[in-house]
Motif scaffolding. Structure first.
Motif, PDB file in Angstrom:
ATOM      1  N   VAL A 107       0.854  -1.183   0.000  1.00  0.00           N
ATOM      2  CA  VAL A 107       0.000   0.000   0.000  1.00  0.00           C
ATOM      3  C   VAL A 107       0.893   1.237   0.000  1.00  0.00           C
ATOM      4  O   VAL A 107       1.742   1.392   0.879  1.00  0.00           O
ATOM      5  CB  VAL A 107      -0.937   0.006   1.231  1.00  0.00           C
ATOM      6  CG1 VAL A 107      -1.813   1.240   1.219  1.00  0.00           C
ATOM      7  CG2 VAL A 107      -1.779  -1.269   1.271  1.00  0.00           C
ATOM      8  N   LEU A 108       0.705   2.098  -0.986  1.00  0.00           N
ATOM      9  CA  LEU A 108       1.470   3.328  -1.108  1.00  0.00           C
ATOM     10  C   LEU A 108       0.613   4.516  -0.703  1.00  0.00           C
ATOM     11  O   LEU A 108      -0.583   4.531  -0.963  1.00  0.00           O
ATOM     12  CB  LEU A 108       1.912   3.551  -2.559  1.00  0.00           C
ATOM     13  CG  LEU A 108       3.000   2.649  -3.102  1.00  0.00           C
ATOM     14  CD1 LEU A 108       2.424   1.359  -3.579  1.00  0.00           C
ATOM     15  CD2 LEU A 108       3.710   3.368  -4.205  1.00  0.00           C
ATOM     16  N   ASP A 109       1.230   5.515  -0.093  1.00  0.00           N
ATOM     17  CA  ASP A 109       0.536   6.751   0.272  1.00  0.00           C
ATOM     18  C   ASP A 109       1.459   7.906  -0.072  1.00  0.00           C
ATOM     19  O   ASP A 109       2.158   8.435   0.781  1.00  0.00           O
ATOM     20  CB  ASP A 109       0.183   6.747   1.762  1.00  0.00           C
ATOM     21  CG  ASP A 109      -0.529   8.020   2.182  1.00  0.00           C
ATOM     22  OD1 ASP A 109      -1.136   8.687   1.315  1.00  0.00           O
ATOM     23  OD2 ASP A 109      -0.460   8.359   3.375  1.00  0.00           O
ATOM     24  N   LEU A 110       1.486   8.273  -1.339  1.00  0.00           N
ATOM     25  CA  LEU A 110       2.423   9.275  -1.826  1.00  0.00           C
ATOM     26  C   LEU A 110       2.052  10.679  -1.362  1.00  0.00           C
ATOM     27  O   LEU A 110       0.877  11.015  -1.237  1.00  0.00           O
ATOM     28  CB  LEU A 110       2.454   9.256  -3.352  1.00  0.00           C
ATOM     29  CG  LEU A 110       2.772   7.909  -4.001  1.00  0.00           C
ATOM     30  CD1 LEU A 110       2.613   8.021  -5.510  1.00  0.00           C
ATOM     31  CD2 LEU A 110       4.158   7.449  -3.635  1.00  0.00           C
ATOM     32  N   GLU A 111       3.066  11.488  -1.136  1.00  0.00           N
ATOM     33  CA  GLU A 111       2.886  12.925  -0.927  1.00  0.00           C
ATOM     34  C   GLU A 111       3.642  13.616  -2.050  1.00  0.00           C
ATOM     35  O   GLU A 111       4.686  13.129  -2.492  1.00  0.00           O
ATOM     36  CB  GLU A 111       3.441  13.368   0.429  1.00  0.00           C
ATOM     37  CG  GLU A 111       2.740  12.770   1.623  1.00  0.00           C
ATOM     38  CD  GLU A 111       1.303  13.239   1.819  1.00  0.00           C
ATOM     39  OE1 GLU A 111       0.892  14.229   1.178  1.00  0.00           O
ATOM     40  OE2 GLU A 111       0.596  12.613   2.611  1.00  0.00           O
ATOM     41  N   ALA A 112       3.119  14.737  -2.514  1.00  0.00           N
ATOM     42  CA  ALA A 112       3.718  15.438  -3.639  1.00  0.00           C
ATOM     43  C   ALA A 112       3.756  16.930  -3.389  1.00  0.00           C
ATOM     44  O   ALA A 112       3.022  17.459  -2.554  1.00  0.00           O
ATOM     45  CB  ALA A 112       2.926  15.147  -4.914  1.00  0.00           C
ATOM     46  N   THR A 113       4.625  17.607  -4.141  1.00  0.00           N
ATOM     47  CA  THR A 113       4.680  19.058  -4.057  1.00  0.00           C
ATOM     48  C   THR A 113       3.317  19.616  -4.459  1.00  0.00           C
ATOM     49  O   THR A 113       2.616  19.031  -5.283  1.00  0.00           O
ATOM     50  CB  THR A 113       5.763  19.639  -4.993  1.00  0.00           C
ATOM     51  OG1 THR A 113       5.531  19.182  -6.327  1.00  0.00           O
ATOM     52  CG2 THR A 113       7.156  19.262  -4.539  1.00  0.00           C
ATOM     53  N   CYS A 114       2.948  20.734  -3.849  1.00  0.00           N
ATOM     54  CA  CYS A 114       1.639  21.320  -4.129  1.00  0.00           C
ATOM     55  C   CYS A 114       1.639  22.781  -3.714  1.00  0.00           C
ATOM     56  O   CYS A 114       2.543  23.247  -3.014  1.00  0.00           O
ATOM     57  CB  CYS A 114       0.541  20.561  -3.375  1.00  0.00           C
ATOM     58  SG  CYS A 114       0.817  20.456  -1.589  1.00  0.00           S
ATOM     59  N   CYS A 160       2.308  23.489   1.044  1.00  0.00           N
ATOM     60  CA  CYS A 160       2.736  22.088   0.958  1.00  0.00           C
ATOM     61  C   CYS A 160       3.278  21.602   2.303  1.00  0.00           C
ATOM     62  O   CYS A 160       2.940  20.506   2.758  1.00  0.00           O
ATOM     63  CB  CYS A 160       3.801  21.934  -0.129  1.00  0.00           C
ATOM     64  SG  CYS A 160       4.324  20.240  -0.429  1.00  0.00           S
ATOM     65  N   ARG A 161       4.097  22.420   2.948  1.00  0.00           N
ATOM     66  CA  ARG A 161       4.660  22.018   4.256  1.00  0.00           C
ATOM     67  C   ARG A 161       3.539  21.848   5.283  1.00  0.00           C
ATOM     68  O   ARG A 161       3.544  20.901   6.068  1.00  0.00           O
ATOM     69  CB  ARG A 161       5.690  23.044   4.734  1.00  0.00           C
ATOM     70  CG  ARG A 161       6.993  22.986   3.937  1.00  0.00           C
ATOM     71  CD  ARG A 161       8.110  23.789   4.588  1.00  0.00           C
ATOM     72  NE  ARG A 161       7.739  25.149   4.923  1.00  0.00           N
ATOM     73  CZ  ARG A 161       7.831  26.179   4.095  1.00  0.00           C
ATOM     74  NH1 ARG A 161       8.275  26.004   2.865  1.00  0.00           N
ATOM     75  NH2 ARG A 161       7.489  27.382   4.479  1.00  0.00           N
TER      76      ARG A 161
END
Length: 187
Positions: A107-114, A160-161
């Motif tokens: 199971v992946l839970d990606l976070e990305a720049t935003c 994002c932070r």
């Protein structure tokens, strides 16, 4: 649909963390726009509703969204919370009802720049966490996590932070995406 088998207690605990952030109104507006708030409170939330506007004025750390830190109240609602917690698939894993064609699921839970601006692109992965679950028991058997250094937008926005909880320092010392992917494959 994704939140269907997650207890309301857990959902509200995570939602309350969002509400306590300094950019709560902005984050909730984005969640409303994406339909996430509707999944949480089972009601459509208009972007400029009174409730969302009120978030800009309320001391959100005082909102009693749900019990936290193991508080006990003895009320009927508290026994409901205990029941919901017992039924939460994330807190109490259960084996599948029928035999599965695989032994493990990653199971992946990606976070990305935003950013809160429209048109922010491209989004880059900044956190690559994976949990390996044994299907027969529903238990976590291993975990992998790495932060990823973004290259197109190397400086994380305030939004994002706040939204991800990831600091600039964490991504500054992280591997770039190709190296992070190699580390994942080695895991």
């Amino acid at each position: 649909l994704l939140l269907k088998n997650v207890s309301l207690e857990r959902v509200w605990a995570e939602f309350s963390k969002i509400l306590q952030g300094p950019r709560a109104a902005t984050v909730v507006e984005r969640m409303a726009e994406d339909g996430v708030t509707q999944a949480i409170i089972h009601s459509r939330v208009a972007l400029f509703s009174t409730g969302v506007r009120a978030l800009r004025k309320l001391p959100t750390e005082e909102l009693p969204l749900w019990w936290s830190n193991g508080e006990e109240s003895g009320s009927a609602e508290n026994s409901t919370a205990k029941t919901m917690r017992a039924e939460d698939v994330l807190s109490a894993p259960r084996p599948p009802l029928r035999e599965q064609p695989v032994t493990h699921i990653a199971v992946l839970d990606l976070e990305a720049t935003c950013d809160e601006r429209k048109g922010f692109a491209p989004m880059e992965i900044i956190e690559l966490p994976v949990v390996l679950i044994e299907v027969a028991t529903g238990k976590v058997v291993d975990e992998f996590r790495t932060f990823v250094r973004p290259t197109v937008h190397p400086v994380l926005t305030d939004f994002c932070r706040e939204l991800t909880g990831i600091s600039q320092e964490q991504v500054d010392v992280a591997p770039d995406f190709p190296e992070a992917l190699m580390n994942l494959n080695a895991w």
